[in-house]
Structures are given as structure tokens and as C-alpha cells.
Design an enzyme around this catalytic site. Structure first.
Site, short mmCIF file in Angstrom:
data_model
loop_
_atom_site.label_atom_id
_atom_site.label_comp_id
_atom_site.label_asym_id
_atom_site.label_seq_id
_atom_site.Cartn_x
_atom_site.Cartn_y
_atom_site.Cartn_z
N ASP A 1 0.86 -1.19 0.00
CA ASP A 1 0.00 0.00 0.00
C ASP A 1 0.89 1.24 0.00
O ASP A 1 1.91 1.30 0.71
CB ASP A 1 -0.91 0.00 1.23
N ILE A 2 0.51 2.25 -0.76
CA ILE A 2 1.32 3.47 -0.89
C ILE A 2 1.27 4.30 0.40
O ILE A 2 2.16 5.12 0.64
CB ILE A 2 0.83 4.30 -2.11
N GLY B 1 -15.54 2.76 3.90
CA GLY B 1 -14.22 3.37 3.69
C GLY B 1 -13.58 3.00 2.37
O GLY B 1 -12.39 3.24 2.15
N HIS C 1 -10.48 -5.45 -3.18
CA HIS C 1 -9.14 -5.75 -2.69
C HIS C 1 -9.22 -6.10 -1.21
O HIS C 1 -10.10 -5.62 -0.50
CB HIS C 1 -8.19 -4.57 -2.91
N HIS D 1 -7.07 -5.86 2.26
CA HIS D 1 -5.90 -5.30 2.95
C HIS D 1 -5.31 -6.38 3.84
O HIS D 1 -6.04 -7.03 4.60
CB HIS D 1 -6.32 -4.13 3.86
N ASN E 1 -12.96 -3.21 2.62
CA ASN E 1 -13.84 -2.05 2.77
C ASN E 1 -14.85 -2.06 1.63
O ASN E 1 -14.47 -2.17 0.46
CB ASN E 1 -13.01 -0.76 2.74
P1 5GP Z 1 -9.73 1.26 0.18
O1 5GP Z 1 -9.78 2.60 0.89
O2 5GP Z 1 -10.47 1.33 -1.15
O3 5GP Z 1 -10.14 0.09 1.01
O4 5GP Z 1 -8.20 0.99 -0.13
C1 5GP Z 1 -7.50 1.60 -1.17
C2 5GP Z 1 -6.05 1.59 -0.78
O5 5GP Z 1 -5.29 1.90 -1.93
C3 5GP Z 1 -5.67 2.64 0.29
O6 5GP Z 1 -5.16 2.00 1.44
C4 5GP Z 1 -4.64 3.51 -0.41
O7 5GP Z 1 -3.58 3.92 0.43
C5 5GP Z 1 -4.14 2.61 -1.52
N1 5GP Z 1 -3.66 3.34 -2.68
C6 5GP Z 1 -4.24 4.45 -3.26
N2 5GP Z 1 -3.53 4.83 -4.33
C7 5GP Z 1 -2.49 3.94 -4.44
C8 5GP Z 1 -1.41 3.81 -5.39
O8 5GP Z 1 -1.27 4.57 -6.34
N3 5GP Z 1 -0.54 2.79 -5.17
C9 5GP Z 1 -0.67 1.91 -4.12
N4 5GP Z 1 0.26 0.95 -4.02
N5 5GP Z 1 -1.68 2.01 -3.24
C10 5GP Z 1 -2.58 3.01 -3.40
#
Ligand code: 5GP
Length: 113
Positions: free
Chosen positions: A30-31, A92, A99, A101, A86
């Protein structure tokens, strides 16, 4: 239809730190990590969110979870970890591509915020 962020990462249009890949799933760091280990694992097939998965996705979802556990083991998360999905705005979700986490490397509080 425009590609999701994760479809662009799968296509190598956006770089990512890949920790596991096979024909069906990809796992990346995760970034914006929320724990010492924070990896995202997702199917290469676009399923926007778990609420939109169907019975036809059963085998793929099983593979996704089994590989999440395998990746956690490979990353040395011996004392435990958390898998999070999420779903939707209140859940969230920010990337509309299913995906999981994988969070670990520290004690994780419960309940989540
Ligand atoms: P969500 O909030 O949809 O459950 O998770 C999306 C995740 O993607 C977040 O934890 C966010 O930090 C991660 N994310 C967003 N943009 C990027 C990116 O460009 N590269 C990577 N590796 N992770 C990302």
C-alpha cells in the site's frame, strides 16, 4: 470504461511494489501504509466490490483469501495479522476494485475506527 487504479497497476501503467502475482491475483505494498506491513491483494478480474461478487466468483474469491494468507506467511506475520475488505462509502472504500488489505507487524486495536 476507464481503468481502475488496480487495473492500471496490473497493466504496468502505474508502478507498484509487487509482493506476489499469479494468473488470477496481484499483491502490492500500500502506498500509504497503516501498519509496518500493509499489502493489498486483488483479483485481476474487475469486481468493483464484494457486494457485487456473484456465485460465479466463488473459486476466485477462495483463491484470493488463500493467497492473502500465503502472502501474510511469506511476509513473516507469525504473531498475527488482519484481513480487511472495505465495501462502499461507509465501509471506507476508495478504490472501486475489490481488494483485501493485509495488515500486520504491530498489535491492531479492535474495534476499528
Ligand atoms: P480502500 O480505501 O479502497 O479500502 O483501499 C485503497 C487503498 O489503496 C488505500 O489504502 C490507499 O492507500 C491505496 N492506494 C491508493 N492509491 C495507491 C497507489 O497509487 N498505489 C498503491 N500501491 N496504493 C494506493
Amino acid at each position: 470504461m476507464s481503468k481502475t487504479l488496480f487495473e492500471k497497476i496490473i497493466a504496468r501503467e502505474i508502478p507498484a511494489a509487487i509482493v506476489y502475482e499469479d494468473d488470477y491475483v496481484l499483491a502490492i505494498r500500500d502506498i500509504n501504509p497503516q501498519a509496518p506491513v500493509h499489502v493489498l491483494i486483488f483479483p485481476k478480474k474487475l469486481i468493483p466490490r464484494i457486494a457485487e461478487a456473484t456465485g460465479d466468483d466463488g473459486k476466485l474469491l477462495s483463491h484470493l483469501l488463500l493467497k492473502a494468507a500465503e502472502v501474510a506467511k511469506k511476509l513473516g506475520l507469525k504473531s498475527g495479522y488482519r484481513l480487511v475488505i472495505n465495501n462502499g462509502a461507509d465501509g471506507g472504500e476508495t478504490v472501486p476494485h475489490l481488494h483485501v488489505h493485509i495488515l500486520g507487524g504491530r498489535h491492531l486495536a479492535w474495534p476499528p475506527g
